[in-house]
Design a protein around this motif. Structure first.
Motif, PDB file in Angstrom:
ATOM      1  N   ASP A  13       0.831  -1.199   0.000  1.00  0.00           N
ATOM      2  CA  ASP A  13       0.000   0.000   0.000  1.00  0.00           C
ATOM      3  C   ASP A  13       0.871   1.257   0.000  1.00  0.00           C
ATOM      4  N   ASP A  14       1.916   1.260   0.795  1.00  0.00           N
ATOM      5  CA  ASP A  14       2.823   2.407   0.870  1.00  0.00           C
ATOM      6  C   ASP A  14       3.684   2.508  -0.388  1.00  0.00           C
ATOM      7  N   PHE A  15       4.096   1.361  -0.942  1.00  0.00           N
ATOM      8  CA  PHE A  15       5.030   1.352  -2.069  1.00  0.00           C
ATOM      9  C   PHE A  15       4.363   1.671  -3.405  1.00  0.00           C
ATOM     10  N   LEU A  41      15.302   6.360  -2.731  1.00  0.00           N
ATOM     11  CA  LEU A  41      16.162   5.181  -2.841  1.00  0.00           C
ATOM     12  C   LEU A  41      16.529   4.652  -1.454  1.00  0.00           C
ATOM     13  N   LEU A  42      16.805   5.549  -0.540  1.00  0.00           N
ATOM     14  CA  LEU A  42      17.155   5.116   0.813  1.00  0.00           C
ATOM     15  C   LEU A  42      15.960   4.489   1.537  1.00  0.00           C
ATOM     16  N   TYR A  48      12.567  -1.680  -3.894  1.00  0.00           N
ATOM     17  CA  TYR A  48      13.171  -1.544  -5.227  1.00  0.00           C
ATOM     18  C   TYR A  48      14.004  -2.771  -5.567  1.00  0.00           C
ATOM     19  N   LEU A  49      14.742  -3.277  -4.591  1.00  0.00           N
ATOM     20  CA  LEU A  49      15.552  -4.471  -4.817  1.00  0.00           C
ATOM     21  C   LEU A  49      14.665  -5.672  -5.140  1.00  0.00           C
ATOM     22  N   VAL A 129      11.276  -0.146 -12.566  1.00  0.00           N
ATOM     23  CA  VAL A 129      11.762   0.240 -11.243  1.00  0.00           C
ATOM     24  C   VAL A 129      12.305   1.668 -11.281  1.00  0.00           C
ATOM     25  N   VAL A 130      13.054   1.990 -12.320  1.00  0.00           N
ATOM     26  CA  VAL A 130      13.608   3.341 -12.461  1.00  0.00           C
ATOM     27  C   VAL A 130      12.485   4.368 -12.625  1.00  0.00           C
TER      28      VAL A 130
END
Length: 173
Positions: A13-15, A41-42, A48-49, A129-130
């Motif tokens: 939900d957050d992502f 990114l942090l 992302y990974l 992803v980018v």
């Protein structure tokens, strides 16, 4: 390396879903956009990974040689840049004075080399992803977590990678 802690996976939900916010960046203010990208990114590095691994597994299933070629080219160019930045004063100054341009040079040269070698499928597998990284807006939770990273209470793999690329001075702002 002992105090390196991988961050938790953020909720779907957050992502990507309900509370996630996306917007086209203001290209007139590159410093603000760069700051937004670094902080996202942090904060979302585990997500992302996981997304990149999922896309790479799909590409690897259908085109394994292109995946191996692409990964090899990107890793070698990245390692070559880090080595050169540590051993050549000109490149070290360039990385310090123009960190975003240095990162763009690594990504651009890897894409050009991959297109010549025929391994562009690897590059396209990471485009989604980018795209998420470039369009995501920051949340309050994201800002708080990045403040912890910036004052050194937490060290993460992405923080170390950004530091190797010369982006550490902008993280956490």
């Amino acid at each position: 390396m002992v105090d390196v802690q991988p961050p938790p996976l953020r909720t779907l939900d957050d992502f990507l879903l309900g509370s996630a916010r996306f917007s086209v960046p203001d290209v007139r203010n590159l410093d603000r956009w760069n700051n937004r990208i670094i902080n996202n990114l942090l904060y979302y590095q585990s997500n992302y990974l996981a997304s990149a691994v999922a896309f790479l597994l799909v590409v690897g299933y259908f085109q394994p040689l292109q995946l191996i070629l692409g990964a090899t080219v990107v890793v070698l160019l990245f390692l070559g840049f880090v080595w050169a930045a540590e051993n050549k004063a000109v490149i070290r100054r360039f990385r310090r004075n123009h960190p975003s341009l240095a990162l763009a040079a690594i990504l651009g040269s890897s894409y050009l080399l991959l297109s010549v070698l025929g391994g562009v499928a690897y590059s396209f597998s990471c485009d989604f992803v980018v795209l998420i990284i470039f369009l995501r807006l920051r949340s309050l939770k994201n800002k708080l977590e990045n403040k912890l990273e910036s004052i050194g209470l937490k060290r993460t793999p992405m923080g170390l990678l950004l530091e190797a690329l010369g982006q550490e001075q902008e993280a956490g702002s």
